[in-house]
Design a protein around this motif. Structure first.
Motif, PDB file in Angstrom:
ATOM      1  N   PHE A 143      36.120  26.535   6.303  1.00  0.00           N
ATOM      2  CA  PHE A 143      35.952  27.833   6.965  1.00  0.00           C
ATOM      3  C   PHE A 143      34.699  27.755   7.840  1.00  0.00           C
ATOM      4  O   PHE A 143      33.587  27.598   7.326  1.00  0.00           O
ATOM      5  N   VAL A 144      34.911  27.837   9.134  1.00  0.00           N
ATOM      6  CA  VAL A 144      33.828  27.650  10.108  1.00  0.00           C
ATOM      7  C   VAL A 144      33.218  29.009  10.441  1.00  0.00           C
ATOM      8  O   VAL A 144      33.941  29.988  10.643  1.00  0.00           O
ATOM      9  N   ASP A 145      31.885  29.066  10.482  1.00  0.00           N
ATOM     10  CA  ASP A 145      31.199  30.302  10.898  1.00  0.00           C
ATOM     11  C   ASP A 145      31.000  30.293  12.407  1.00  0.00           C
ATOM     12  O   ASP A 145      30.650  29.253  12.970  1.00  0.00           O
ATOM     13  N   THR A 146      31.146  31.454  13.026  1.00  0.00           N
ATOM     14  CA  THR A 146      30.936  31.503  14.479  1.00  0.00           C
ATOM     15  C   THR A 146      30.236  32.793  14.884  1.00  0.00           C
ATOM     16  O   THR A 146      30.321  33.797  14.193  1.00  0.00           O
ATOM     17  N   SER A 147      29.570  32.723  16.018  1.00  0.00           N
ATOM     18  CA  SER A 147      29.124  33.940  16.685  1.00  0.00           C
ATOM     19  C   SER A 147      29.803  33.909  18.048  1.00  0.00           C
ATOM     20  O   SER A 147      29.692  32.907  18.777  1.00  0.00           O
ATOM     21  N   SER A 162      36.981  31.910  11.977  1.00  0.00           N
ATOM     22  CA  SER A 162      36.966  33.348  12.234  1.00  0.00           C
ATOM     23  C   SER A 162      36.182  33.623  13.515  1.00  0.00           C
ATOM     24  O   SER A 162      35.078  33.117  13.693  1.00  0.00           O
ATOM     25  N   CYS A 163      36.763  34.404  14.404  1.00  0.00           N
ATOM     26  CA  CYS A 163      36.067  34.803  15.628  1.00  0.00           C
ATOM     27  C   CYS A 163      35.931  36.321  15.644  1.00  0.00           C
ATOM     28  O   CYS A 163      36.098  36.966  16.686  1.00  0.00           O
ATOM     29  N   ASP A 164      35.694  36.905  14.482  1.00  0.00           N
ATOM     30  CA  ASP A 164      35.481  38.342  14.391  1.00  0.00           C
ATOM     31  C   ASP A 164      34.014  38.640  14.146  1.00  0.00           C
ATOM     32  O   ASP A 164      33.279  37.807  13.622  1.00  0.00           O
ATOM     33  N   ASN A 165      33.613  39.872  14.509  1.00  0.00           N
ATOM     34  CA  ASN A 165      32.201  40.257  14.441  1.00  0.00           C
ATOM     35  C   ASN A 165      31.761  40.629  13.036  1.00  0.00           C
ATOM     36  O   ASN A 165      31.457  41.784  12.747  1.00  0.00           O
ATOM     37  N   LEU A 166      31.765  39.650  12.145  1.00  0.00           N
ATOM     38  CA  LEU A 166      31.289  39.879  10.779  1.00  0.00           C
ATOM     39  C   LEU A 166      30.167  38.890  10.532  1.00  0.00           C
ATOM     40  O   LEU A 166      30.249  37.745  10.994  1.00  0.00           O
ATOM     41  N   SER A 167      29.141  39.313   9.763  1.00  0.00           N
ATOM     42  CA  SER A 167      28.143  38.301   9.433  1.00  0.00           C
ATOM     43  C   SER A 167      28.775  37.337   8.443  1.00  0.00           C
ATOM     44  O   SER A 167      29.592  37.723   7.616  1.00  0.00           O
ATOM     45  N   ALA A 168      28.413  36.059   8.573  1.00  0.00           N
ATOM     46  CA  ALA A 168      29.031  34.999   7.767  1.00  0.00           C
ATOM     47  C   ALA A 168      30.551  35.130   7.827  1.00  0.00           C
ATOM     48  O   ALA A 168      31.234  35.243   6.811  1.00  0.00           O
ATOM     49  N   ASN A 169      31.078  35.127   9.060  1.00  0.00           N
ATOM     50  CA  ASN A 169      32.517  35.394   9.196  1.00  0.00           C
ATOM     51  C   ASN A 169      33.377  34.296   8.569  1.00  0.00           C
ATOM     52  O   ASN A 169      34.510  34.553   8.157  1.00  0.00           O
ATOM     53  N   GLY A 170      32.840  33.082   8.457  1.00  0.00           N
ATOM     54  CA  GLY A 170      33.578  32.019   7.767  1.00  0.00           C
ATOM     55  C   GLY A 170      33.739  32.357   6.293  1.00  0.00           C
ATOM     56  O   GLY A 170      34.835  32.246   5.719  1.00  0.00           O
ATOM     57  N   THR A 171      32.656  32.805   5.673  1.00  0.00           N
ATOM     58  CA  THR A 171      32.724  33.204   4.264  1.00  0.00           C
ATOM     59  C   THR A 171      33.639  34.418   4.104  1.00  0.00           C
ATOM     60  O   THR A 171      34.397  34.514   3.135  1.00  0.00           O
ATOM     61  N   ALA A 172      33.565  35.319   5.073  1.00  0.00           N
ATOM     62  CA  ALA A 172      34.438  36.506   5.012  1.00  0.00           C
ATOM     63  C   ALA A 172      35.904  36.076   5.029  1.00  0.00           C
ATOM     64  O   ALA A 172      36.722  36.568   4.241  1.00  0.00           O
ATOM     65  N   PHE A 204      21.640  33.409  14.723  1.00  0.00           N
ATOM     66  CA  PHE A 204      22.401  33.710  15.947  1.00  0.00           C
ATOM     67  C   PHE A 204      23.370  34.871  15.694  1.00  0.00           C
ATOM     68  O   PHE A 204      23.553  35.740  16.542  1.00  0.00           O
ATOM     69  N   GLU A 205      23.989  34.861  14.517  1.00  0.00           N
ATOM     70  CA  GLU A 205      24.910  35.964  14.176  1.00  0.00           C
ATOM     71  C   GLU A 205      24.170  37.288  14.168  1.00  0.00           C
ATOM     72  O   GLU A 205      24.651  38.293  14.704  1.00  0.00           O
ATOM     73  N   ARG A 206      22.993  37.277  13.521  1.00  0.00           N
ATOM     74  CA  ARG A 206      22.229  38.532  13.435  1.00  0.00           C
ATOM     75  C   ARG A 206      21.866  39.034  14.812  1.00  0.00           C
ATOM     76  O   ARG A 206      21.970  40.223  15.105  1.00  0.00           O
TER      77      ARG A 206
END
Ligand code: CS2
Length: 480
Positions: free
Chosen positions: A231-235, A195-205, A298-300
């Protein structure tokens, strides 16, 4: 800017680019941000042309048609304070209409396809305030019914027994699930969803969206996802405003190519990733991506300092007559509220590697780049899902530390004032949750504030003082 006569169209022949790289990455959400970010990183990192991207649009087929006519090529304009630079990006090997789920399924059935990346916007995950898929949302319910019907007919979502199948799912999760089911049946092995969207824990989302839908259809689909999908998390970070006609003319004048779909972005770029790529990945680190074992902080930093400030400027700035981020920043009241918000958020960004002072200084320069016309109206869209990531967590963290969280509450107050103004002056509410928001705007005074706060976070409305604090801040944006 006046365009010189463009000499030729842009495509692999006129540009003398090589053959497209073999498709190993599937993307959903072919828009400007994807092309300024993941496609750029892949172009930079993949010197041997081993990782081609097949990019599917989110809603309309148009972006794919335009890009296909250029064999996937487009110009990336890096717009610095003092000058533009131009580069043709070659990593997109094919572009498709997002409704072409047969092609999506075909690509995901190939063991050589290793990664699915997503840029579909926060709201498109259709998660409730508990972070789980909202199966009652209209589009989700419709897709769940459609996919269940397909499954019940043939124990498959798409494929050989598909004759007579009607309809196309509209949500990204349902389209992706259809493709993943094809991979499951082809036994094509594990895959990474990024996921490359601006959600916290976007992989979990992303997992909650896709797995939530899968388990509503058939347990074996959910089991396969658990076993095979990482599901990979990204910022992700790169400010990318919408391309204008003037940008298109400017590219033609500067490069001699009549590119119908250039992307304008800032020089800054950042990509932090955390998770497994079981079928391999490009060496994105060669283009500056950073792979980490822990990503939440980093996400925060990104969601609060950059995106939170963006939303604050979007609502307060427009209420005060600004149109762009750079204009709002030149308004001392807006700049002051932003600093106060940053000070609150910074209290909870304590890890030294975040280098918050440097990050804030860089943000001031990035926001102040007046050659990037980043429209506040664009940022203001979908405030409900954005503020759940950008304002609510800062208020929560502040209250846990015994402070009120007033600067973050001001962001919510600005959002509500902006919504009431937009609905009363006829501009309308541009939010995926508009149908839930509109009736609340008909309420009065404190009741209205309480209802909109509750829409962001039902617990907030019940907690002592939060509604009061937001309500008191309302109406204060135009008087300073
Ligand atoms: C912006 C983001 O529109 C918005 O909500 O805050 O698109 C922002 O520009 C990007 O996240 C920058 O990386």
């Amino acid at each position: 800017m006046t365009a010189q006569t463009a000499t030729q169209p842009l495509n692999r022949q006129t540009y003398q680019a090589g053959d497209p790289a073999p498709i190993r990455i599937v993307h959903i959400g072919l828009g400007a941000f994807h092309r300024a970010h993941q496609a750029w990183y892949t172009h930079k990192a993949d010197a041997n042309h081993e990782w081609g991207i097949a990019s599917f649009t989110g809603r309309s087929p148009q972006a794919a048609e335009t890009l296909e006519a250029q064999n996937g090529l487009y110009t990336l304009v890096e717009r610095a304070e003092d000058a533009d630079s131009f580069e043709v990006i070659e990593s997109i090997s094919a572009a498709y209409d997002g409704g072409n789920i047969e092609r999506l399924a075909e690509l995901l059935s190939q063991p050589t396809t290793a990664i699915v990346t997503l840029t579909v916007t926060e709201a498109a995950y259709n998660l409730g305030s508990d972070g789980q898929l909202d199966l009652t949302a209209e589009s989700v319910a419709a897709d769940a019914a459609l996919l269940s019907q397909w499954w019940n007919a043939s124990a498959a979502l798409i494929g050989s027994s598909g004759s007579g199948r009607r309809g196309v799912p509209s949500t990204a999760a349902a389209r992706l699930l259809t493709g993943l089911d094809a991979r499951r049946r082809a036994e094509a092995g594990p895959i990474a969803v990024v996921s490359c969207d601006n959600l916290s824990a976007n992989g979990t989302a992303a997992r909650n969206a896709v797995r939530g839908l899968a388990s509503s259809i058939a347990p074996e689909l959910a089991d396969w996802i658990d076993a095979k999908v990482s599901f990979v998390d990204t910022s992700i970070d790169r400010i990318t405003p919408r391309t204008t006609d003037e940008d298109i003319a400017g590219v033609a004048a500067a490069t001699g190519f009549a590119d119908r779909s250039p992307v304008v972005t800032e020089p800054f770029h950042n990509w932090v990733l955390c998770g497994d790529f079981p079928a391999g990945r490009p060496a994105w680190e060669h283009a500056g991506a950073v792979f980490v074992d822990r990503i939440e902080h980093f996400e925060r930093r990104k969601l609060w300092l950059l995106n939170g400030a963006h939303s604050l400027l979007a609502y307060a700035g427009q209420l005060r007559g600004s149109d762009t981020v750079a204009q709002a920043l030149r308004d001392p009241a807006c700049a002051g509220w932003m600093e106060e918000f940053w000070n609150e958020a910074t209290e909870h960004l304590i890890e030294p590697e975040l280098k918050v002072d440097e990050y804030r200084a860089a943000l001031l320069a990035r926001f102040g780049n007046s050659r990037i016309a980043h429209m506040l109206a664009q940022i203001a869209i979908d405030g409900s899902s954005k503020l759940r990531m950008r304002a609510v967590p800062v208020i929560r963290a502040e209250r846990a530390a015994g402070r009120p969280g007033q600067a973050a509450a001001r962001l919510i107050a600005a959002w509500i004032d902006y919504l009431t103004k937009a609905s009363s002056d006829g501009a309308g509410v541009r939010d995926t949750e508009a149908e839930r928001i509109m009736p609340l705007l008909a309420l009065d005074g404190r009741e209205q504030t309480a209802a909109l706060v509750a829409l962001l976070d039902p617990d907030f409305a019940a907690e002592d003082g939060i509604v009061e604090m937001v309500h008191t801040l309302r109406g204060s944006f135009q008087d300073q």
